[in-house]
Design a protein around this motif. Structure first.
Motif, PDB file in Angstrom:
ATOM      1  N   UNK A 143     -44.413   3.139   5.867  1.00 26.32           N
ATOM      2  CA  UNK A 143     -44.481   3.203   7.327  1.00 26.32           C
ATOM      3  C   UNK A 143     -43.494   2.226   7.960  1.00 26.32           C
ATOM      4  N   UNK A 144     -43.314   1.075   7.345  1.00 27.33           N
ATOM      5  CA  UNK A 144     -42.318   0.122   7.848  1.00 27.33           C
ATOM      6  C   UNK A 144     -40.917   0.719   7.764  1.00 27.33           C
ATOM      7  N   UNK A 145     -40.653   1.463   6.687  1.00 21.82           N
ATOM      8  CA  UNK A 145     -39.350   2.119   6.546  1.00 21.82           C
ATOM      9  C   UNK A 145     -39.145   3.140   7.659  1.00 21.82           C
ATOM     10  N   UNK A 202     -38.646  -6.263  -3.340  1.00 18.14           N
ATOM     11  CA  UNK A 202     -38.940  -6.416  -1.903  1.00 18.14           C
ATOM     12  C   UNK A 202     -40.170  -5.589  -1.573  1.00 18.14           C
ATOM     13  N   UNK A 203     -41.309  -6.209  -1.321  1.00 14.87           N
ATOM     14  CA  UNK A 203     -42.512  -5.435  -0.975  1.00 14.87           C
ATOM     15  C   UNK A 203     -42.417  -4.903   0.460  1.00 14.87           C
ATOM     16  N   UNK A 204     -42.504  -3.606   0.595  1.00 15.11           N
ATOM     17  CA  UNK A 204     -42.391  -2.985   1.910  1.00 15.11           C
ATOM     18  C   UNK A 204     -43.148  -1.658   1.889  1.00 15.11           C
ATOM     19  N   UNK A 240     -31.003  -5.878   3.286  1.00 19.34           N
ATOM     20  CA  UNK A 240     -32.178  -5.081   2.915  1.00 19.34           C
ATOM     21  C   UNK A 240     -32.255  -3.820   3.764  1.00 19.34           C
ATOM     22  N   UNK A 241     -31.972  -3.949   5.055  1.00 21.82           N
ATOM     23  CA  UNK A 241     -31.981  -2.783   5.941  1.00 21.82           C
ATOM     24  C   UNK A 241     -30.910  -1.785   5.499  1.00 21.82           C
ATOM     25  N   UNK A 242     -29.736  -2.270   5.106  1.00 22.29           N
ATOM     26  CA  UNK A 242     -28.688  -1.384   4.611  1.00 22.29           C
ATOM     27  C   UNK A 242     -29.083  -0.668   3.334  1.00 22.29           C
ATOM     28  N   UNK A 243     -29.774  -1.381   2.434  1.00 19.71           N
ATOM     29  CA  UNK A 243     -30.263  -0.754   1.207  1.00 19.71           C
ATOM     30  C   UNK A 243     -31.262   0.359   1.516  1.00 19.71           C
ATOM     31  N   UNK A 244     -32.175   0.083   2.433  1.00 11.34           N
ATOM     32  CA  UNK A 244     -33.193   1.075   2.792  1.00 11.34           C
ATOM     33  C   UNK A 244     -32.528   2.342   3.339  1.00 11.34           C
ATOM     34  N   UNK A 259     -38.406  -8.152   9.946  1.00  5.55           N
ATOM     35  CA  UNK A 259     -38.566  -9.129   8.875  1.00  5.55           C
ATOM     36  C   UNK A 259     -37.507  -8.960   7.781  1.00  5.55           C
ATOM     37  N   UNK A 260     -36.932  -7.768   7.668  1.00  2.00           N
ATOM     38  CA  UNK A 260     -35.948  -7.528   6.611  1.00  2.00           C
ATOM     39  C   UNK A 260     -34.593  -8.113   6.997  1.00  2.00           C
ATOM     40  N   UNK A 261     -33.829  -8.520   5.995  1.00  2.00           N
ATOM     41  CA  UNK A 261     -32.471  -9.008   6.228  1.00  2.00           C
ATOM     42  C   UNK A 261     -31.547  -7.821   6.470  1.00  2.00           C
ATOM     43  N   UNK A 262     -30.353  -8.048   7.042  1.00  2.00           N
ATOM     44  CA  UNK A 262     -29.422  -6.934   7.244  1.00  2.00           C
ATOM     45  C   UNK A 262     -29.088  -6.202   5.949  1.00  2.00           C
TER      46      UNK A 262
END
Length: 479
Positions: free
Chosen positions: A262-264, A257-259, A229-233, A224-227
């Motif tokens: 466990x999703x991380x 960004x609500x996350x 957002x994934x890079x930020x994580x 569900x995350x954008x690329x």
């Protein structure tokens, strides 16, 4: 009246509790209510002396048919099969062949009855049924050239010993003993090692096996995350060593960004699965200075060991297996992952490690497969020998890598599963090799990739690195 009774009962319960604790302490020997110590047990590894490699003489292979023909030409008659008595027939399996010349069971003697030793009538080779297939070479003591005798069988290796009383190795050890040690040796010989020993490994492992690429099927486009957002994580979680919960809090509080944490962790596992084959099979440009060490990590509530092998000049992590044991098998696997990455194994290859004997045993294992390298052991914290003095800086480099990893790992407080530990370590290695600038490299990353160098932000570089790994996997599948 009621409050006084309640107070009395509470005091009585406390008194009973104290009595129970005291009795349990007396019975057990220590208080079972003490807080458990969560620090790793820093016990020294078992004192194991590893001797030099033996003299290995390949066993001569003969053809029994040629030998039978030579016998006929020399004597004018054929060599007859063994004439057996009724009892000895049961001792010779029909499927048994001579390991030296291949003669069938008809030409084999039961040399010591039912004890398992056989002798070939064609080539006079002595062998046992249980170990005839391992008799591919003759092992001899490097000090006296006497053939070694097998004395023990272990899970992963056989132990051979030189039993020659005139061996220079044995005599030197014997003469160096004090009178007190000699007296103790008579009573407790198992406490001393006086004879040459060699461990022959039979681990089911093929060195330099390059046909084991595991190409995963991971579609990150379904998350569900954008690329970005994934890079930020990944930047917060891996680069800055923040825990999954703190990363989730920053994504909510700073970026809106609500996350969940466990999703991380799920994203971490997916990205690591994608990056691992790319990191492991990347064509690194390597130097000739390599060092290795192991460090503690917590997995499933237990201490595990992370083995790092490192190019000390190029600052590239080449090997990073995680194991519940600090054993020879893991040391072999760690060194093999380094050797696979070399275009050609140099003749003067050496690894700088600590005093743990598992690396010397790993060296012996590779030597049995025709792969030679030297092991330089830096022992202790002070330079008490010339090798430690010369190679101490290399050992300090790998210790510095361990501290860098621990700085990122500490916030995790350990991992719940082996998959989680492997995922985190894989992402750390990808970050360290491809994204992290080093002061000793003039602010450059160890592996300079033009596709990553021109990007302005770290989230963009993570996204591009993932894209490069996906393209590499697609190319490997189509080739």
């Amino acid at each position: 009246m009621y409050p006084q009774l309640l107070t009395y009962l509470m005091e009585f319960i406390k008194y009973q509790d104290q009595v129970i604790k005291t009795l349990l302490t007396l019975l057990i020997g220590k208080s079972m209510f003490e807080k458990l110590d969560e620090s790793p047990v820093n016990q020294p590894y078992r004192k194991l002396q590893v001797d030099d490699l033996p003299i290995i003489e390949p066993l001569e292979k003969l053809n029994y048919k040629i030998l039978l023909n030579d016998y006929f030409n020399e004597h004018g008659r054929s060599l007859k099969p063994v004439q057996r008595r009724s009892k000895s027939k049961a001792f010779i399996p029909k499927s048994l062949n001579c390991p030296k010349c291949g003669a069938p069971s008809e030409y084999l003697y039961a040399n010591n009855g039912d004890k398992g030793q056989f002798q070939c009538k064609v080539c006079s080779c002595l062998f046992s049924d249980k170990h005839r297939f391992s008799k591919e070479a003759i092992l001899k003591c490097p000090h006296c050239s006497r053939t070694l005798e097998k004395i023990k069988e272990r899970k992963d290796f056989l132990v051979f010993k030189c039993k020659n009383n005139d061996c220079s190795y044995y005599q030197k050890k014997l003469q160096s003993m004090t009178r007190k040690e000699k007296k103790q040796f008579q009573e407790q010989p198992h406490l001393f090692k006086l004879r040459y020993k060699f461990r022959q490994f039979h681990i089911d492992f093929q060195p330099l096996s390059k046909d084991t690429k595991k190409l995963p099927i991971v579609d990150l486009s379904k998350i569900y995350a954008s690329p970005h957002t994934l890079g930020l994580i990944l930047t917060y979680h891996i680069n800055y060593g923040l825990s999954a919960r703190r990363t989730a809090a920053i994504m909510q509080d700073v970026h809106g960004v609500p996350i969940s944490h466990q999703t991380i962790l799920n994203y971490e596992n997916s990205v690591a699965l994608l990056l691992k084959p790319y990191v492991d099979h990347y064509p690194y440009e390597l130097s000739d200075q390599f060092c290795g060490d192991e460090t503690y990590i917590r997995v499933g509530g237990r201490w595990h060991y992370l083995f790092f092998f490192f190019d000390a000049v190029k600052k590239i992590i080449l090997s990073y297996p995680v194991s519940p044991n600090r054993d020879t098998s893991t040391a072999i696997r760690a060194i093999d992952e380094v050797l696979i990455k070399m275009k050609e194994i140099p003749g003067n290859l050496s690894f700088v490690v600590d005093g743990n004997p598992i690396y010397l045993l790993a060296q012996h294992f590779f030597a049995q497969h025709g792969i030679s390298f030297d092991v330089k052991q830096v022992i202790g914290l002070t330079n008490e020998d010339p090798v430690s003095t010369e190679y101490r800086p290399m050992k300090q480099i790998i210790e510095r890598l361990n501290r860098t990893f621990k700085g990122n790992y500490r916030s995790t407080h350990g991992f719940g599963s082996e998959q989680g530990s492997v995922s985190f370590v894989t992402l750390f290695v990808a970050y360290f090799n491809f994204l992290r600038p080093h002061a000793s490299l003039e602010g450059k990353v160890p592996v300079v990739n033009p596709a990553l160098s021109g990007l302005p932000t770290m989230p963009a570089r993570w996204t591009k690195l993932i894209d490069l790994a996906q393209q590499w996997i697609i190319a490997q599948r189509s080739s």
